[in-house]
Structure formats: C-alpha cells, structure tokens
Scaffold this active site. Structure first.
Site, short mmCIF file in Angstrom:
data_model
loop_
_atom_site.label_atom_id
_atom_site.label_comp_id
_atom_site.label_asym_id
_atom_site.label_seq_id
_atom_site.Cartn_x
_atom_site.Cartn_y
_atom_site.Cartn_z
N LYS A 20 0.71 -1.63 0.12
CA LYS A 20 0.23 -0.46 -0.12
C LYS A 20 0.67 1.13 -0.04
O LYS A 20 0.77 2.55 -0.32
CB LYS A 20 -0.41 -0.12 1.55
N GLN B 65 -4.22 -1.76 9.54
CA GLN B 65 -4.42 -2.64 9.56
C GLN B 65 -4.78 -4.12 10.35
O GLN B 65 -4.36 -4.25 11.10
CB GLN B 65 -2.73 -3.10 8.98
N ASP C 53 -10.15 3.53 5.04
CA ASP C 53 -11.30 2.18 4.93
C ASP C 53 -12.33 1.61 4.76
O ASP C 53 -12.74 0.49 4.31
CB ASP C 53 -10.21 1.42 6.06
#
Ligand code: GUN
Length: 284
Positions: free
Chosen positions: A54, A98, A121
């Site tokens: 990412k 994450q 996200d």
C-alpha cells in the site's frame, strides 16, 4: 477455457493511473499532496506485506504515506492515542489501521476512534452502518468490496435483479460486499459455515463472490453455467516445488470453474490489486 477473464490487474492499473493524474492536477493547483497514514500493530507477516504494498502504491501515485508501527504488546490506549494524533494531523487525509489487530486489542474501539472523514478503509461503525441503511451514503466504502463492484461494473455485469451469492460474512469483505450488492438491487444470499448444501445455493448465483479463505473450495459443479465469479480468497498452500515453500491460491478452483463460468476474476491477480487502487482513490 470458456469464461472471459476479468483482468483485475489491468483494471486496477488504469484506476491507479487516473488517481495519479488527479493527484498531479491537485498538486499543480497548489494543493498539498494527499497523505495516508498506515498503522501496523505487531508482526503479522501477511499484514507487513500488505502495508508495504500500500505504501509503495501511494508513492507511485504521488500520495505521501506515513508509516507507523507499534509492538504486538501495545496497549489499547497507545493504539487509540496514535489514531487520535493522526486525526489531528493536517498532513494526513486517510488513516488505515491494518487488520487483524493482535489479540487482546479491541478492534471495534480502535476503528471507532478514527475520524470518519479520514476513514479511507470504510470500517468505522458509522460508515458501515450507513452502508446497511436505505437512503444513507457512507463517506467511504471498504476497499475490497468496492473493488469487487468496480470490476463487475467495468465488465458491464447487470446487478439489478441478479441473484448474488456471497460466500463468507467477514467484516472486511463478505458482509460489506453483500450490503453493496443489496444497494445495487441484487437479491443477495450470504453463505457461511452453517449453510446447508452450499453447492445447491451457489448454483443459483448469477454473480458469485467467494471470500471464505478456503483454498479452491468452489468447484465446477458449484457454478451455474455462464455465472460471473469473483474470487477474493488469498490462501497460502504448501508447495515444495516453490522456492518459498508455498503458493497463493484463491477460494475458487480456477482451472475447473473457468470451464463453466461466463466470467471469472482469478486470485491472485484479480481483486487484490483492486483493493489497493480503491484505497488510493478513497484517500484522494
Ligand atoms: N486486512 C485485510 N484486508 C484489509 C483491508 O482492506 N484493510 C485493512 N485495514 N486491513 C485489512
């Protein structure tokens, strides 16, 4: 092979180029570079790989990335404290924590701490809640589910009135992709470990999304001829013929299913690249 291959790599590359062009235009107009903060807690090797990918993708698109790592024994207060600092940092437009977090940390509380305006996200309970409600719009939609829908749209797959079957009900993929499909007027069935006679359910699917984490579980006779199959699974299976000792494979037995499906998005190389492209898009 009878199925048309859905080329997620190419479709993602095109979106990433478009995002990079948008960033260049913003910067040329005197705006600061968009910034994405990644938060990695603990030492999960797969998560480390994903975060690195990412960050690299950000750099290529001209997005500034700020990497934060905390040890596996970080406290709830430390993780939430870091997120609060990132919320207040004007250089940062998006925050990605994450998942999964190490056991002992309360994931929901951490996600709840993220400013919903920076929740690239789309996992903040408000954003997910809006996804589940009629007439409401999330500020951000989770990246992998958004990537699945993007692929289906690119391939002009009709969703209105389609029978969609989702294998898996995870917070990250199964449930949000099912909600997105409902928003697009599909008739959606969500299958899970207690579903009875899975193959007979999946055989009813015009669109089948596999996100269960079981290597090559979906076989040829699970799929209606002509159906569109999106494989989200990324599973490591032992493979002594490979230098690293394993290979990655999806939830769908590609070699079998490509003979009956109308279209298929393979894994690896399909939805994975889309997840990153959607993250960049959300950040910008
Ligand atoms: N873990 C697996 N997929 C994802 C994702 O899309 N976002 C985050 N934050 N964690 C993940």
């Amino acid at each position: 092979m009878t199925a048309t291959l859905i080329d997620g790599k190419a479709i993602a590359a095109e979106l990433r180029e478009q995002v990079a062009a948008d960033v260049a235009e913003m910067v040329a107009a005197g705006m600061p570079k968009p910034g994405l903060a990644t938060v990695l807690v603990g030492e999960n090797p797969a998560s480390e790989v994903y975060v690195r990918m990412k960050q690299k993708a950000c750099a290529k698109a001209g997005i500034e990335s700020f990497g934060f790592t905390l040890p596996a024994d970080a406290t709830q207060e430390e993780v939430e404290g870091l997120v609060a600092e990132l919320n207040a940092d004007d250089r940062i437009n998006g925050i990605l924590v994450q998942l999964p977090l190490p056991s002992g940390l309360d994931e929901e509380k951490v996600l709840n701490t993220i400013d919903i305006e920076k929740d690239v996200d789309g996992f903040h309970p408000i954003n997910i809640g809006r996804l589940a409600q009629k007439g409401r719009e999330s500020l951000f939609v989770p990246c992998t589910p958004a990537g699945c829908i993007y692929l289906l749209d690119k391939m002009n797959v009709p969703l209105d009135g389609a029978n969609a079957v989702v294998l898996g009900r995870s917070n990250i993929v199964g449930m949000p992709v099912a909600l997105l499909l409902v928003k697009r007027n599909a008739t959606v069935t969500v299958c899970h470990s207690r579903t009875k006679d899975l193959p007979s359910v999946t055989r009813g699917a015009d669109v089948l999304i596999a996100a269960v984490g079981r290597p090559e579980m979906v076989k040829k006779d699970w799929v209606k001829p002509g159906a569109v199959v999106i494989d989200v699974g990324t599973n490591r299976v032992d493979d002594p013929t490979r230098e690293r000792g394993y290979r990655l494979t999806g939830d769908v037995d590609f070699d079998e299913v490509k003979e009956v499906a109308g279209m298929i998005s393979p894994s690896p190389g399909g939805v994975g690249p889309m997840t990153i492209a959607m993250l960049l898009n959300n950040t910008v």
